[in-house]
Design a protein around this motif. Structure first.
Motif, mmCIF file in Angstrom:
data_model
loop_
_atom_site.group_PDB
_atom_site.id
_atom_site.type_symbol
_atom_site.label_atom_id
_atom_site.label_comp_id
_atom_site.label_asym_id
_atom_site.label_seq_id
_atom_site.Cartn_x
_atom_site.Cartn_y
_atom_site.Cartn_z
ATOM 1 N N ARG A 73 0.871 -0.882 -0.066
ATOM 2 C CA ARG A 73 -0.022 0.024 0.021
ATOM 3 C C ARG A 73 0.823 1.238 -0.130
ATOM 4 O O ARG A 73 0.431 2.281 -0.583
ATOM 5 N N TYR A 74 2.107 1.239 0.634
ATOM 6 C CA TYR A 74 2.929 2.315 0.675
ATOM 7 C C TYR A 74 3.757 2.404 -0.137
ATOM 8 O O TYR A 74 5.230 2.409 0.075
ATOM 9 N N GLN A 75 3.270 2.384 -1.532
ATOM 10 C CA GLN A 75 4.091 2.369 -2.874
ATOM 11 C C GLN A 75 3.506 2.883 -3.756
ATOM 12 O O GLN A 75 2.099 3.207 -3.808
ATOM 13 N N THR A 76 4.097 3.458 -4.854
ATOM 14 C CA THR A 76 3.462 4.190 -5.993
ATOM 15 C C THR A 76 3.061 2.693 -6.972
ATOM 16 O O THR A 76 3.685 1.826 -6.586
ATOM 17 N N VAL A 77 1.977 3.057 -7.733
ATOM 18 C CA VAL A 77 1.619 1.783 -8.687
ATOM 19 C C VAL A 77 2.830 1.434 -9.675
ATOM 20 O O VAL A 77 2.582 0.612 -10.105
ATOM 21 N N TYR A 78 3.780 2.477 -9.879
ATOM 22 C CA TYR A 78 4.763 1.985 -10.828
ATOM 23 C C TYR A 78 6.000 1.689 -10.032
ATOM 24 O O TYR A 78 6.986 1.629 -10.698
ATOM 25 N N ALA A 79 6.145 1.477 -8.970
ATOM 26 C CA ALA A 79 7.525 1.103 -8.161
ATOM 27 C C ALA A 79 7.895 -0.117 -8.494
ATOM 28 O O ALA A 79 7.332 -1.024 -8.827
ATOM 29 N N CYS A 80 9.339 -0.215 -8.764
ATOM 30 C CA CYS A 80 9.873 -1.643 -9.261
ATOM 31 C C CYS A 80 11.273 -1.456 -8.942
ATOM 32 O O CYS A 80 11.895 -2.628 -8.819
ATOM 33 N N ALA A 81 11.891 -0.595 -8.469
ATOM 34 C CA ALA A 81 13.345 -0.549 -7.976
ATOM 35 C C ALA A 81 13.469 -0.652 -6.468
ATOM 36 O O ALA A 81 13.440 0.784 -5.946
ATOM 37 N N PRO A 82 13.832 -1.529 -5.755
ATOM 38 C CA PRO A 82 13.870 -1.411 -4.399
ATOM 39 C C PRO A 82 15.189 -0.528 -4.054
ATOM 40 O O PRO A 82 16.186 -0.759 -4.567
ATOM 41 N N GLY A 83 14.901 0.292 -2.876
ATOM 42 C CA GLY A 83 16.131 1.100 -2.383
ATOM 43 C C GLY A 83 15.588 1.949 -1.566
ATOM 44 O O GLY A 83 16.294 2.659 -0.776
ATOM 45 N N ALA A 84 14.485 2.558 -1.460
ATOM 46 C CA ALA A 84 13.734 3.667 -0.728
ATOM 47 C C ALA A 84 13.168 3.572 0.705
ATOM 48 O O ALA A 84 12.846 2.257 0.896
ATOM 49 N N VAL A 85 13.595 4.570 1.633
ATOM 50 C CA VAL A 85 13.092 4.264 2.712
ATOM 51 C C VAL A 85 11.744 5.227 3.067
ATOM 52 O O VAL A 85 11.161 5.143 4.201
ATOM 53 N N ALA A 86 11.391 5.804 2.097
ATOM 54 C CA ALA A 86 10.090 6.542 2.108
ATOM 55 C C ALA A 86 9.577 6.618 0.649
ATOM 56 O O ALA A 86 10.266 6.584 -0.237
ATOM 57 N N ALA A 87 8.423 6.714 0.471
ATOM 58 C CA ALA A 87 7.815 6.910 -0.758
ATOM 59 C C ALA A 87 7.981 8.111 -1.422
ATOM 60 O O ALA A 87 7.846 9.115 -0.752
ATOM 61 N N PRO A 88 7.998 8.438 -2.780
ATOM 62 C CA PRO A 88 7.786 9.593 -3.383
ATOM 63 C C PRO A 88 6.356 10.182 -3.386
ATOM 64 O O PRO A 88 5.951 9.546 -4.298
#
Length: 200
Positions: free
Chosen positions: A125-140
């Protein structure tokens, strides 16, 4: 020059065919992990990034800072040893691959303003629908407004789409501690801008 009140779903109508939308495709990892010092004190880790080998850079919260060389007991029986500090971050040596430890035992680092503990569904749920590259500690977070229907509407309106990857780091949670904002030192974040995005 007029001001109008519009909905975010109106975005495709406000842009022109051929305009380029650039999305940050970073994916939030379960970067918050809890443990205990050898003295029994509770420790909270927030992953900044995995370094070489079994080393990671983290924010660390504890009642008293741990000493270099001390061990932290983590969930699942894993451990990490305090190697030192790097500005506001701590360098830890993990007994096993830190990425795997956080992925298995970590929780999503929800922003403080959400005022609730992370739950299992937050991993998606705490992702953008186009998220694919793991590495962030907060969603854009600006990207959280997009859903599949709106992306389809943008493409149907003739808008072009490109992707970059900017892994939002733990420093995003650091407060501004100076009176003069120009003196505030921002943390560094990793960014990847592919050639296709530059060409677009």
């Amino acid at each position: 020059g007029a001001c109008t009140a519009r909905q975010f779903t109106d975005l495709p109508q406000l842009l022109r065919r051929g305009d380029l939308l650039v999305f940050n495709d970073t994916r939030v990892v379960p970067a918050r992990l809890f443990g205990r010092k050898e003295t029994g004190g509770r420790v909270e880790l927030l992953l900044e990034r995995v370094l070489d080998g079994a080393r990671a850079l983290v924010q660390l919260r504890a009642s008293k800072p741990p000493a270099a060389g001390s061990r932290i007991q983590l969930a699942g029986g894993s451990t990490a040893t305090v190697a030192g500090r790097e500005d506001e971050f701590w360098v830890l040596d993990f007994a096993e691959a830190p990425g795997a430890v956080f992925e298995r035992w970590g929780e999503m680092p929800l922003p403080p303003y959400m005022k609730r503990a992370a739950e299992e569904f937050d991993r998606e749920r705490y992702q953008t629908v186009y998220a694919c590259a793991p590495g962030a500690v907060a969603a854009p977070t600006a990207g959280l407004h997009f859903d599949e229907d709106l992306l389809a509407a943008c493409q149907n309106a003739g808008l072009a789409i490109a992707h970059v990857t900017l892994h939002v780091g733990a420093g995003t949670f650091q407060p501004v501690r100076v009176d003069e904002v120009s003196e505030h030192r921002m943390h560094a974040e990793r960014v990847i801008v592919p050639a296709e995005a530059c060409d677009a």
